[in-house]
Design a protein around this motif. Sequence first.
Motif, PDB file in Angstrom:
ATOM      1  N   LEU A   1      43.457  11.246  24.495  1.00 35.70           N
ATOM      2  CA  LEU A   1      42.689  10.492  23.502  1.00 35.70           C
ATOM      3  C   LEU A   1      41.430   9.889  24.132  1.00 35.70           C
ATOM      4  N   ALA A   2      41.583   9.338  25.332  1.00 35.25           N
ATOM      5  CA  ALA A   2      40.439   8.740  26.026  1.00 35.25           C
ATOM      6  C   ALA A   2      39.398   9.791  26.397  1.00 35.25           C
ATOM      7  N   CYS A   3      39.864  10.955  26.853  1.00 29.43           N
ATOM      8  CA  CYS A   3      38.935  12.018  27.246  1.00 29.43           C
ATOM      9  C   CYS A   3      38.171  12.559  26.044  1.00 29.43           C
ATOM     10  N   ILE A   4      38.856  12.730  24.923  1.00 29.07           N
ATOM     11  CA  ILE A   4      38.183  13.212  23.716  1.00 29.07           C
ATOM     12  C   ILE A   4      37.121  12.214  23.277  1.00 29.07           C
ATOM     13  N   LYS A   5      37.454  10.928  23.348  1.00 30.44           N
ATOM     14  CA  LYS A   5      36.489   9.907  22.949  1.00 30.44           C
ATOM     15  C   LYS A   5      35.230   9.970  23.804  1.00 30.44           C
ATOM     16  N   MET A   6      35.389  10.170  25.099  1.00 31.87           N
ATOM     17  CA  MET A   6      34.258  10.138  26.020  1.00 31.87           C
ATOM     18  C   MET A   6      33.619  11.507  26.227  1.00 31.87           C
ATOM     19  N   GLY A   7      34.058  12.521  25.451  1.00 30.88           N
ATOM     20  CA  GLY A   7      33.472  13.849  25.574  1.00 30.88           C
ATOM     21  C   GLY A   7      33.841  14.561  26.855  1.00 30.88           C
ATOM     22  N   ARG A   8      35.006  14.251  27.424  1.00 32.37           N
ATOM     23  CA  ARG A   8      35.466  14.873  28.670  1.00 32.37           C
ATOM     24  C   ARG A   8      36.732  15.687  28.396  1.00 32.37           C
ATOM     25  N   VAL A   9      36.676  16.548  27.406  1.00 31.70           N
ATOM     26  CA  VAL A   9      37.864  17.297  26.975  1.00 31.70           C
ATOM     27  C   VAL A   9      38.410  18.162  28.100  1.00 31.70           C
ATOM     28  N   GLU A  10      37.548  18.646  28.980  1.00 26.57           N
ATOM     29  CA  GLU A  10      38.002  19.528  30.058  1.00 26.57           C
ATOM     30  C   GLU A  10      38.991  18.828  30.983  1.00 26.57           C
ATOM     31  N   LEU A  11      38.834  17.518  31.176  1.00 26.70           N
ATOM     32  CA  LEU A  11      39.788  16.763  31.996  1.00 26.70           C
ATOM     33  C   LEU A  11      41.159  16.720  31.334  1.00 26.70           C
ATOM     34  N   ALA A  12      41.173  16.456  30.034  1.00 26.33           N
ATOM     35  CA  ALA A  12      42.442  16.409  29.304  1.00 26.33           C
ATOM     36  C   ALA A  12      43.112  17.775  29.303  1.00 26.33           C
ATOM     37  N   GLN A  13      42.334  18.821  29.083  1.00 27.05           N
ATOM     38  CA  GLN A  13      42.905  20.170  29.054  1.00 27.05           C
ATOM     39  C   GLN A  13      43.506  20.537  30.398  1.00 27.05           C
ATOM     40  N   LYS A  14      42.843  20.146  31.467  1.00 27.31           N
ATOM     41  CA  LYS A  14      43.357  20.414  32.814  1.00 27.31           C
ATOM     42  C   LYS A  14      44.701  19.727  33.042  1.00 27.31           C
ATOM     43  N   ALA A  15      44.807  18.481  32.574  1.00 27.92           N
ATOM     44  CA  ALA A  15      46.057  17.730  32.740  1.00 27.92           C
ATOM     45  C   ALA A  15      47.169  18.319  31.874  1.00 27.92           C
ATOM     46  N   VAL A  16      46.846  18.696  30.648  1.00 25.54           N
ATOM     47  CA  VAL A  16      47.845  19.279  29.744  1.00 25.54           C
ATOM     48  C   VAL A  16      48.352  20.608  30.285  1.00 25.54           C
ATOM     49  N   ASP A  17      47.460  21.408  30.836  1.00 27.07           N
ATOM     50  CA  ASP A  17      47.873  22.690  31.402  1.00 27.07           C
ATOM     51  C   ASP A  17      48.842  22.490  32.566  1.00 27.07           C
ATOM     52  N   LEU A  18      48.586  21.483  33.390  1.00 23.68           N
ATOM     53  CA  LEU A  18      49.503  21.175  34.484  1.00 23.68           C
ATOM     54  C   LEU A  18      50.893  20.830  33.954  1.00 23.68           C
ATOM     55  N   ALA A  19      50.914  19.965  32.956  1.00 26.14           N
ATOM     56  CA  ALA A  19      52.192  19.522  32.401  1.00 26.14           C
ATOM     57  C   ALA A  19      52.937  20.663  31.726  1.00 26.14           C
ATOM     58  N   GLU A  20      52.214  21.516  31.033  1.00 26.62           N
ATOM     59  CA  GLU A  20      52.865  22.600  30.283  1.00 26.62           C
ATOM     60  C   GLU A  20      53.563  23.596  31.206  1.00 26.62           C
ATOM     61  N   LYS A  21      53.060  23.754  32.410  1.00 27.06           N
ATOM     62  CA  LYS A  21      53.675  24.683  33.356  1.00 27.06           C
ATOM     63  C   LYS A  21      55.014  24.171  33.872  1.00 27.06           C
ATOM     64  N   ARG A  22      55.154  22.852  33.956  1.00 30.20           N
ATOM     65  CA  ARG A  22      56.335  22.302  34.628  1.00 30.20           C
ATOM     66  C   ARG A  22      57.358  21.667  33.701  1.00 30.20           C
ATOM     67  N   LEU A  23      56.914  20.998  32.649  1.00 32.70           N
ATOM     68  CA  LEU A  23      57.839  20.208  31.836  1.00 32.70           C
ATOM     69  C   LEU A  23      59.002  21.024  31.266  1.00 32.70           C
ATOM     70  N   PRO A  24      58.768  22.192  30.647  1.00 33.96           N
ATOM     71  CA  PRO A  24      59.921  22.949  30.124  1.00 33.96           C
ATOM     72  C   PRO A  24      60.874  23.393  31.231  1.00 33.96           C
TER      73      PRO A  24
ATOM     74  N   LEU B   1      50.145  11.206  29.055  1.00 37.96           N
ATOM     75  CA  LEU B   1      49.232  12.312  28.799  1.00 37.96           C
ATOM     76  C   LEU B   1      48.495  12.168  27.471  1.00 37.96           C
ATOM     77  N   TRP B   2      49.208  11.726  26.416  1.00 43.94           N
ATOM     78  CA  TRP B   2      48.563  11.662  25.099  1.00 43.94           C
ATOM     79  C   TRP B   2      47.468  10.594  25.067  1.00 43.94           C
ATOM     80  N   GLN B   3      47.671   9.514  25.792  1.00 44.58           N
ATOM     81  CA  GLN B   3      46.652   8.471  25.824  1.00 44.58           C
ATOM     82  C   GLN B   3      45.450   8.895  26.667  1.00 44.58           C
ATOM     83  N   PHE B   4      45.730   9.620  27.734  1.00 43.10           N
ATOM     84  CA  PHE B   4      44.645  10.174  28.549  1.00 43.10           C
ATOM     85  C   PHE B   4      43.832  11.185  27.738  1.00 43.10           C
TER      86      PHE B   4
END
Length: 670
Positions: A565-588, A560-563
Motif C-alpha cells: 500500500l505504501a509503495c503504490i502510494k509513493m509510485g514505487r510499485v516495483e519495490l512491492a512487486q519484488k517483495a511479493v515475488d519473494l514471498a510467493e516463492k516461499r510461503l506455500p 507485506l500488504w501494508q508495504f
Amino acid sequence: MSNFIMKSSRRIFLHYRYLSPFRLLPSKGHHTAANNLSKLPINLDCCSDYPFRMLGIRRMINYTKKASCSPLLIFGHSTATSGFFNLSSTEKRGVSVIAGVASDGRGFSTSIKTGVNENNIERIYVQGGINVKPLVVEITDRDENIVEEQESSLKVGGENEVIEKPGDLNVSEDASPKSRVEETDAEKEAWKLLQNAVVTYCGNPVGTVAANDPGDKQPLNYDQVFLRDFIPSALAFLLQGEKEIVKSFLLHTLQLQSWEKTVDCYSPGQGLMPASFKVRTVPLDEGKYEEVLDPDFGESAIGRVAPVDSGLWWIILLRAYGKLTGDCSLQERVDVQTGLKMILNLCLTDGFDMFPSLLVTDGSCMIDRRMGIHGHPLEIQALFYSALRCSREMLAIDDGSKNLVRAINNRLTALSFHIREYYWVDMKKVNEIYRYKTEEYSMDAINKFNIYPDQIPSWLMDWIPEAGGYLIGNLQPAHMDFRFFTLGNIWSIVSSLGTPKQNEAILNLIETKWDDLVGHMPLKICYPTLDYEEWRIITGSDPKNTPWSYHNGGSWPTLLWQFTLACIKMGRVELAQKAVDLAEKRLPTDSWPEYYDTRTGKFIGKQSRLYQTWTVAGFLASKMLLKNPEMASLLFWEEDYEILELCACALDKSRRRKCSRRAAKSQILV
C-alpha cells in the motif's frame, strides 16, 4: 425509575446474533429513557410493556425447545423497513426481534455531549458485558400482530438480506472477475485457506481465526478472532466484493466494546475494544446449547496487557469498509457513531502526559511482549493519527460532537508536527544530535528532551544512508529508541504522518538496506536486534524474543500488504512487486508460517504457527492491490494541508505556548 432502569440494564448479556449494541440515546436535555423511546418512529401499540422489554428488564426465564442465538429485545438501528421480526407462532424461545427504524442514521439524535473532558458516557452507552452463561429472556404474552420471525433472511444490523454461510463466500470463480484474472497456484491455495479460517457465529461469518494449523495440538489463543489480525482478511474480502463478513465483524466487535470483565477488580476506561474474541458453546438446561461471544480484553493474555491498537484498527477498518463498498450507511448508524465517540474519548482523555503522542504500556500493540517500547512507540502514533483522520471523515457533525471534532483537529496538528520534527532521523539529524548540548532550560531550547549524544548507537553511524531516513521507534525524556520499526514507518507513509519527502526517504532506506530489512522474506518487524545483556535487561531474558526471532528482528510476511500500500502510494510499485515475488516463492512451500527467523529471514520461526491467517490474507491483499492499484487510493491518505493550517495555539492567549503552525507547515518542504 430512570435510575433503576439504567442500573438494571448495565449487566445485560449481549449474546444476540444480529443486533447492534444496546444504546440509550438522550437528547440535549436530561430526558428519561422512556421519553426518548416515545420519540422513536416505531409502533409501540402492539405491546404495552415495550419500554420495559426495550430496556432488557427480565420478565420470565423459560428455556423451551432448542436453544438458539436469540437476542435480547433492544434498540437496533436498521436500514430495513419499520416493523418487527418476531418469534414464529410455533416456537417459544428467547426473544429475537428487531426494532426497525428509519434508514437515515443522521435522522436520530447523535447530539450527545462528547466533550473530551466530560465523564458522561454513562448517559449515552450502557455497558453490556459478555458473560460465560447467556441470559435468555422469554416473553410469554406475545402479540399476535407482530410479524413472524424471518430468521433465515435477517442480516447483521437487522437488514432484510441474506448473509451467506462461510462455505458460500464468493471467493472463487464468480466474485469480481477482474481481480481473479491469471490467478496463480499460490493465490488459489491462499483463498482456500482463508475460506477455511472463517469463524461462524450462529451460522453467519464473523471473522477468521488467527491460525488454522490442523497439526497444532496446543492452539492457545490462536483459535480466536483477533481484531488486528482480521484487518488483512477483511481487506482481502472487501477487495473481492465480499462485504457481509466485514460488516458482521464490525458490528459484533462493537457489541463487545462495553464490558464488565476486570483484572484484579480493575476496569480500564469505557470504549476499549477487545484484543480478540472466541465463539463458545455453553450448555443450557435439558441438554440444550447456545453460542456466545467471549471477548478477551487482555485479562487472559500473556502479560495481561490491554490492547491499545484494537480500537484504532477498528476505526480504520470502518472507513475502509465505506470506501471499498461505497456504503456509508454503516458509519452513519447511531450505535456505530456512539462506539466511535467512545474510542475517541478514551484516546483523547486528558492526563499527566505533556506530549501529543499517545502514552501506552509495553506490549499493547502488534509487539505484544516486553520489548522496551513502552511510552510513545511509533506504531501506536501512526495508527492513532490514522484513526483521528478517519474519525474526522466519519463523525456526524452536530452540537454534541463539535467539541470532539475540535479536539481531533487540535491533536492532529500537534501530533503531525511532533512526529515530523522530533522522531525523524537522517544523516543530517544524527549529526545534529551528535553535537547536542544538554541540560538546557528555556522555551527556546534546541535539545528539548535532554537527549545525551552518547545514546547514538555505533551501528547507526554506518547504517543510515545518505539519501534515506526514517522515524525512530520511540521518544521519551532523555531517551531515543533508534531502532527501525517497520510497521510504524510504513503506516506513517500510508497515513501521511510523515512529510512527502520523509515518506520517500523511508522507502529509499528500505531499498538501500534491502538485505537487512527484507532478505529472504519480507519484512523485518524491527532492526537491529537486542543482544546479550541488553536483551536480558530489556526483554527479561524472553526465550521467544531471542535475537533475530519473533519480535526481536523476526520477519513477518503479514507486513507485506501494508508495504504494498505504501509503495503504490509513493509510485514505487516495483519495490512491492519484488517483495511479493519473494514471498510467493516461499510461503506455500513453508505452509504459510507466522514469522521467520535469522538475520535474513531464511528459516521458519522456531515457535512459528503454520497456516497463519494474516500471513495468508496479507499475501492475498498485496496481490489484489497490485492488480487493482486504483483500489489502493481508497485506503491511504494524501497530505492534508488543512491539518497544518489548524492550530491549537491560536485559541490560547498564554505566552507560555509557542505557536508551531508555521513550523509544521514548513515541514512539507523539508
